[in-house]
Design a protein around this motif. Structure first.
Motif, PDB file in Angstrom:
ATOM      1  N   ASP A 419       0.513  -1.060   0.150  1.00  0.00           N
ATOM      2  CA  ASP A 419      -0.016   0.213  -0.029  1.00  0.00           C
ATOM      3  C   ASP A 419       1.395   0.990  -0.206  1.00  0.00           C
ATOM      4  O   ASP A 419       0.823   2.331   0.068  1.00  0.00           O
ATOM      5  N   LEU A 420       1.638   0.826  -0.398  1.00  0.00           N
ATOM      6  CA  LEU A 420       2.790   2.465   0.012  1.00  0.00           C
ATOM      7  C   LEU A 420       2.619   3.136  -1.618  1.00  0.00           C
ATOM      8  O   LEU A 420       1.803   2.523  -2.450  1.00  0.00           O
ATOM      9  N   ALA A 421       2.597   4.538  -1.195  1.00  0.00           N
ATOM     10  CA  ALA A 421       1.885   5.524  -2.181  1.00  0.00           C
ATOM     11  C   ALA A 421       2.531   6.892  -2.132  1.00  0.00           C
ATOM     12  O   ALA A 421       3.039   6.849  -1.400  1.00  0.00           O
ATOM     13  N   VAL A 422       2.253   7.181  -3.369  1.00  0.00           N
ATOM     14  CA  VAL A 422       2.899   8.701  -3.364  1.00  0.00           C
ATOM     15  C   VAL A 422       2.598   9.332  -2.206  1.00  0.00           C
ATOM     16  O   VAL A 422       1.837  10.072  -1.504  1.00  0.00           O
ATOM     17  N   GLY A 423       3.722  10.609  -1.976  1.00  0.00           N
ATOM     18  CA  GLY A 423       3.517  10.974  -0.417  1.00  0.00           C
ATOM     19  C   GLY A 423       4.120  11.024   0.219  1.00  0.00           C
ATOM     20  O   GLY A 423       4.833  11.327   1.458  1.00  0.00           O
ATOM     21  N   ASP A 424       4.310   9.287   0.568  1.00  0.00           N
ATOM     22  CA  ASP A 424       4.704   8.342   1.410  1.00  0.00           C
ATOM     23  C   ASP A 424       5.796   9.402   1.491  1.00  0.00           C
ATOM     24  O   ASP A 424       6.825   9.184   0.529  1.00  0.00           O
ATOM     25  N   LEU A 425       7.009   8.588   2.751  1.00  0.00           N
ATOM     26  CA  LEU A 425       7.971   8.238   3.140  1.00  0.00           C
ATOM     27  C   LEU A 425       8.873   7.549   3.425  1.00  0.00           C
ATOM     28  O   LEU A 425       8.308   6.994   4.215  1.00  0.00           O
ATOM     29  N   ILE A 426       9.975   7.136   2.657  1.00  0.00           N
ATOM     30  CA  ILE A 426      10.688   5.923   3.171  1.00  0.00           C
ATOM     31  C   ILE A 426      12.152   6.092   3.265  1.00  0.00           C
ATOM     32  O   ILE A 426      12.986   8.320   3.055  1.00  0.00           O
ATOM     33  N   ALA A 427      12.951   5.603   4.531  1.00  0.00           N
ATOM     34  CA  ALA A 427      14.093   5.872   4.857  1.00  0.00           C
ATOM     35  C   ALA A 427      15.287   4.618   4.233  1.00  0.00           C
ATOM     36  O   ALA A 427      14.878   3.363   4.546  1.00  0.00           O
ATOM     37  N   VAL A 428      16.084   4.908   3.987  1.00  0.00           N
ATOM     38  CA  VAL A 428      17.524   4.578   3.350  1.00  0.00           C
ATOM     39  C   VAL A 428      18.197   4.507   4.736  1.00  0.00           C
ATOM     40  O   VAL A 428      19.223   5.668   5.271  1.00  0.00           O
ATOM     41  N   ALA A 429      19.128   3.202   4.528  1.00  0.00           N
ATOM     42  CA  ALA A 429      19.526   3.430   6.314  1.00  0.00           C
ATOM     43  C   ALA A 429      21.293   3.199   5.514  1.00  0.00           C
ATOM     44  O   ALA A 429      21.750   2.595   4.506  1.00  0.00           O
ATOM     45  N   ALA A 430      22.375   2.906   6.982  1.00  0.00           N
ATOM     46  CA  ALA A 430      23.154   3.639   6.685  1.00  0.00           C
ATOM     47  C   ALA A 430      24.268   4.187   5.566  1.00  0.00           C
ATOM     48  O   ALA A 430      25.150   3.973   4.456  1.00  0.00           O
ATOM     49  N   THR A 431      24.122   5.204   5.270  1.00  0.00           N
ATOM     50  CA  THR A 431      24.189   6.480   4.332  1.00  0.00           C
ATOM     51  C   THR A 431      25.440   7.527   4.658  1.00  0.00           C
ATOM     52  O   THR A 431      25.740   8.582   4.400  1.00  0.00           O
ATOM     53  N   GLY A 432      25.757   7.064   6.107  1.00  0.00           N
ATOM     54  CA  GLY A 432      26.328   8.210   6.447  1.00  0.00           C
ATOM     55  C   GLY A 432      27.900   8.078   5.469  1.00  0.00           C
ATOM     56  O   GLY A 432      28.513   9.156   5.980  1.00  0.00           O
ATOM     57  N   ALA A 433      28.651   6.786   5.494  1.00  0.00           N
ATOM     58  CA  ALA A 433      29.565   7.215   4.820  1.00  0.00           C
ATOM     59  C   ALA A 433      29.721   7.721   2.673  1.00  0.00           C
ATOM     60  O   ALA A 433      28.620   6.565   2.406  1.00  0.00           O
ATOM     61  N   TYR A 434      30.184   8.311   2.193  1.00  0.00           N
ATOM     62  CA  TYR A 434      30.541   7.693   0.847  1.00  0.00           C
ATOM     63  C   TYR A 434      29.157   8.616   0.204  1.00  0.00           C
ATOM     64  O   TYR A 434      29.117   7.636  -0.692  1.00  0.00           O
ATOM     65  N   CYS A 435      28.779   8.724   0.630  1.00  0.00           N
ATOM     66  CA  CYS A 435      26.904   9.991  -0.172  1.00  0.00           C
ATOM     67  C   CYS A 435      27.127  10.599  -0.203  1.00  0.00           C
ATOM     68  O   CYS A 435      27.985  11.328  -0.781  1.00  0.00           O
ATOM     69  N   TYR A 436      27.259  11.545   1.064  1.00  0.00           N
ATOM     70  CA  TYR A 436      27.236  13.172   0.492  1.00  0.00           C
ATOM     71  C   TYR A 436      28.722  13.530   0.321  1.00  0.00           C
ATOM     72  O   TYR A 436      28.908  13.713  -0.846  1.00  0.00           O
ATOM     73  N   ALA A 437      29.414  12.587   0.936  1.00  0.00           N
ATOM     74  CA  ALA A 437      30.968  13.148   0.291  1.00  0.00           C
ATOM     75  C   ALA A 437      31.072  12.873  -0.830  1.00  0.00           C
ATOM     76  O   ALA A 437      32.436  12.927  -1.701  1.00  0.00           O
ATOM     77  N   MET A 438      30.684  11.842  -1.680  1.00  0.00           N
ATOM     78  CA  MET A 438      29.893  11.867  -3.199  1.00  0.00           C
ATOM     79  C   MET A 438      29.511  12.157  -4.255  1.00  0.00           C
ATOM     80  O   MET A 438      29.416  11.739  -4.879  1.00  0.00           O
ATOM     81  N   ALA A 439      28.571  12.762  -3.004  1.00  0.00           N
ATOM     82  CA  ALA A 439      27.791  13.700  -4.349  1.00  0.00           C
ATOM     83  C   ALA A 439      27.404  14.440  -5.311  1.00  0.00           C
ATOM     84  O   ALA A 439      29.090  15.176  -5.142  1.00  0.00           O
ATOM     85  N   SER A 440      26.937  14.502  -6.010  1.00  0.00           N
ATOM     86  CA  SER A 440      27.078  15.496  -7.199  1.00  0.00           C
ATOM     87  C   SER A 440      25.779  16.187  -7.318  1.00  0.00           C
ATOM     88  O   SER A 440      24.799  16.047  -6.398  1.00  0.00           O
ATOM     89  N   ASN A 441      26.316  17.489  -8.364  1.00  0.00           N
ATOM     90  CA  ASN A 441      25.300  18.159  -9.014  1.00  0.00           C
ATOM     91  C   ASN A 441      24.524  17.414  -9.949  1.00  0.00           C
ATOM     92  O   ASN A 441      23.892  18.173 -11.443  1.00  0.00           O
ATOM     93  N   TYR A 442      24.246  16.034 -10.560  1.00  0.00           N
ATOM     94  CA  TYR A 442      23.871  15.430 -12.070  1.00  0.00           C
ATOM     95  C   TYR A 442      22.873  16.316 -11.620  1.00  0.00           C
ATOM     96  O   TYR A 442      21.808  15.916 -11.403  1.00  0.00           O
ATOM     97  N   ASN A 443      22.188  16.184 -13.417  1.00  0.00           N
ATOM     98  CA  ASN A 443      20.846  17.194 -13.390  1.00  0.00           C
ATOM     99  C   ASN A 443      20.917  18.409 -13.278  1.00  0.00           C
ATOM    100  O   ASN A 443      19.774  18.526 -12.396  1.00  0.00           O
TER     101      ASN A 443
END
Length: 476
Positions: A419-443
């Protein structure tokens, strides 16, 4: 064998790894999620903060870091390794001015690998004597900045770098001599490629011979590097360094690495007896793994610390050497588990596959610009519905981003409530390393904010980029 979430060695698309439906889609495995993650009336809270409130206040996508989780993992490493070892936080995993201040307060040391990381650390007030500078191609300016700041060690990675540092040392001592005749020696370590390849992804396995880092042990370059350093009176060799890979769960690779470093140390001291007093440290590098999913089973920090300490003590006893200080460089293992990325669901699309299988594509408002690891390493992640709980049956899903790229995948194979719907919030775990550090402005997507949460309060560590920020470099 897949040894860790970085994926297959050559980046081929693997077979579907989602075979078992979770018993409870609302469960937050404490081995995967931040130590302050809970569900309150079905809604995820992070250190007492309702994710819906965080999303309303800061927008999505959003990275939320549990400050106490970060600090407690600093404590874990410091306590596990004790006073006879040095714990260096690896800045490349993620660094900001607030992280620098937390590390200062917690008493850890810091590894940086660029002038930018070094400048940030110094500007934020980190003690320079607790900083080590890494990098396979340090510029003249970066080396001069490190020497001028008086950092604790420069980890030498090439013969060219020895020459650069020798020139800097000569200039510094000439300038000092015009004032008081003092002599200054630059503390250095030498990075040794020990020929140990941890069971890891090809792109982040860093100790086998055919790669850019360090001095080859087998080829004799390490011994020659030591000889050249000793010949430079302005350099002081204080340690040997190695790094065998990332996301490592088994200490056996460290055992082989430590053995080879100790054999080298014995040979070095035999050839240059005065180095017995100056080489005080064996740095085994970083790479300690974390749990991205419930299937991951990294050893407890105290168990890994005990293993590494015993390995070095045993090897030194066999070699007849005094036991040096151990240094380790955790980055991911400290900052990775305590951060969660919160996305808003924007589009849901069911795709019919062969054999009547349906895969649900869940599109979110971020993607590979804030987490490139799935596209780059075929990394696995855990994802849950965060803004509410659900008793609906499980639907086979793929969480994807909004970029114009077929490889823009956040979580390749997962189950979310039907029943996941548009507007729901989902969370992805363990994103502290090499996520923001490798982030880009693609598109031309702006980078998301990074927020610290603690005791029911939140504050921005890094604000969300704006379109005006993205226009700053335009010359028009």
């Amino acid at each position: 064998m897949r040894a860790h979430p970085a994926g297959p060695r050559h980046g081929e698309i693997p077979a579907d790894r989602t075979s078992v439906v979770p018993a409870d889609l609302n469960d937050l495995d404490p081995a995967v999620w931040p130590r302050g993650a809970r569900r309150d009336h079905g809604v995820m809270t992070l250190a007492g903060n309702d994710v819906r409130d965080l999303a309303a206040l800061y927008g999505t996508p959003l990275l939320a870091m549990d400050e106490q989780d970060f600090r407690s993992r600093c404590h874990d490493f410091a306590d596990a390794f004790g006073s006879a070892a040095d714990v260096h936080y690896a800045a490349k995993a993620f660094l900001s001015s607030h992280i620098v201040k937390w590390l200062t307060q917690e008493g850890l040391s810091l590894d940086v690998c660029s002038g930018g990381e070094l400048r940030l650390a110094l500007r934020a007030g980190f003690p320079p004597e607790r900083i080590a500078l890494h990098g396979s191609n340090k510029s003249q300016h970066e080396l001069e900045m490190a020497v001028e700041a008086g950092i604790g060690a420069i980890v030498i990675d090439s013969f060219d770098e020895i020459g650069r540092l020798a020139g800097i040392s000569e200039r510094v001592n000439l300038e000092a001599g015009t004032v008081n005749g003092s002599t200054r020696r630059i503390p250095v370590m030498i990075r040794v490629t020990v020929g140990v390849e941890a069971h890891t992804h090809e792109f982040i396995a860093t100790a086998h011979e055919d790669q850019k880092f360090g001095f080859s042990l087998a080829g004799g370059d390490a011994a020659e590097g030591v000889r050249r350093i000793v010949a430079c009176h302005g350099l002081e060799l204080i340690g040997l360094h190695s790094h065998i890979g990332s996301q490592i769960f088994d200490p056996s690779g460290f055992e082989v690495s430590a053995h080879r470093l100790v054999v080298l140390l014995k040979s070095v001291i035999a050839d240059h007896p005065r180095l017995a007093a100056s080489i005080t440290t064996l740095d085994l590098g970083g790479g300690l793994g974390i749990a991205y999913t419930s299937a991951d089973t990294p050893p407890p920090v105290d168990a890994m610390a005990k293993s590494l300490t015993e390995i070095v003590e045993r090897e030194c006893q066999v070699a007849g050497l005094a036991v040096p200080r151990i240094a380790v460089e955790p980055g991911r293992a400290i900052v990775g588990p305590g951060t969660v990325t919160v996305y808003e669901v924007g589009t849901i699309k069911d795709v019919n596959l062969d054999g009547g299988v349906v895969r649900r594509y869940v599109s979110v408002d971020g993607g590979m610009s804030d987490n490139i690891r799935t596209a780059l390493y075929d990394a696995d992640y855990t994802v849950v519905l965060a803004s509410r709980s659900s008793t609906a049956p499980a639907a086979r899903c793929r969480v994807v981003g909004k970029h114009c790229e077929s490889g823009d995948i956040v979580v390749r194979d997962c189950y979310l409530p039907a029943d996941l719907a548009v507007g729901d919030l989902i969370a992805v775990a363990a994103t502290g390393a090499y996520c923001y550090a490798m982030a880009s402005n693609y598109n031309r997507l702006p980078r998301p904010p990074l927020v610290a949460v603690a005791d029911g309060t939140s504050r921005q560590l890094l604000r969300r980029e704006t379109d005006d920020d993205l226009q700053l470099l335009e010359t028009w």
